[in-house]
Design a protein around this motif. Structure first.
Motif, short mmCIF file in Angstrom:
data_model
loop_
_atom_site.label_atom_id
_atom_site.label_comp_id
_atom_site.label_asym_id
_atom_site.label_seq_id
_atom_site.Cartn_x
_atom_site.Cartn_y
_atom_site.Cartn_z
N SER A 1 0.81 -1.22 0.00
CA SER A 1 0.00 0.00 0.00
C SER A 1 0.84 1.27 0.00
O SER A 1 0.30 2.38 -0.05
CB SER A 1 -0.95 0.01 1.20
N LEU A 2 2.16 1.15 0.02
CA LEU A 2 3.02 2.33 0.11
C LEU A 2 2.83 3.27 -1.07
O LEU A 2 2.65 4.47 -0.89
CB LEU A 2 4.49 1.92 0.22
N LEU A 3 2.88 2.76 -2.29
CA LEU A 3 2.77 3.63 -3.45
C LEU A 3 1.45 4.39 -3.48
O LEU A 3 1.38 5.51 -3.97
CB LEU A 3 2.96 2.85 -4.75
N HIS A 4 0.40 3.80 -2.93
CA HIS A 4 -0.90 4.46 -2.90
C HIS A 4 -0.94 5.57 -1.86
O HIS A 4 -1.77 6.48 -1.96
CB HIS A 4 -2.01 3.45 -2.63
N ARG A 5 -0.07 5.51 -0.87
CA ARG A 5 -0.04 6.52 0.19
C ARG A 5 0.92 7.67 -0.11
O ARG A 5 0.76 8.76 0.41
CB ARG A 5 0.38 5.87 1.51
#
Length: 87
Positions: A15-19
């Protein structure tokens, strides 16, 4: 939770890239030119492209993954140079 975040690929957070677009302050991504842990050639570009604000990237010569321990002065110089370029 540890299995979720430390399984394959190692220490990958899906989920890092989405955050990252939520980060809107100027951000510098610092890496070592001999990093043997992050193996993807485009990793820094992926991160800087995903960030929501002004970004920069610095590669510290002769350092591996822990640039802050290996060359703290080099990191400080990179950060100061980045900060001075901000309006």
């Amino acid at each position: 939770a540890a299995t979720y975040f430390v399984w394959e690929p190692y220490l990958h957070n899906p989920s890092l890239l989405h955050r990252l677009p939520l980060i809107t302050v100027p951000t510098l991504v610092v890496t070592g030119d001999r990093d043997g842990i992050v193996l993807a050639d485009d990793h820094v570009k992926t991160l800087t492209d995903a960030l929501g604000g002004v970004t920069g990237a610095a590669s510290i010569s002769g350092c591996g993954h822990r640039v802050d321990e290996e060359d703290p002065n080099g990191v400080a110089e990179a950060v100061l140079s980045f900060v001075r370029r901000q309006p």
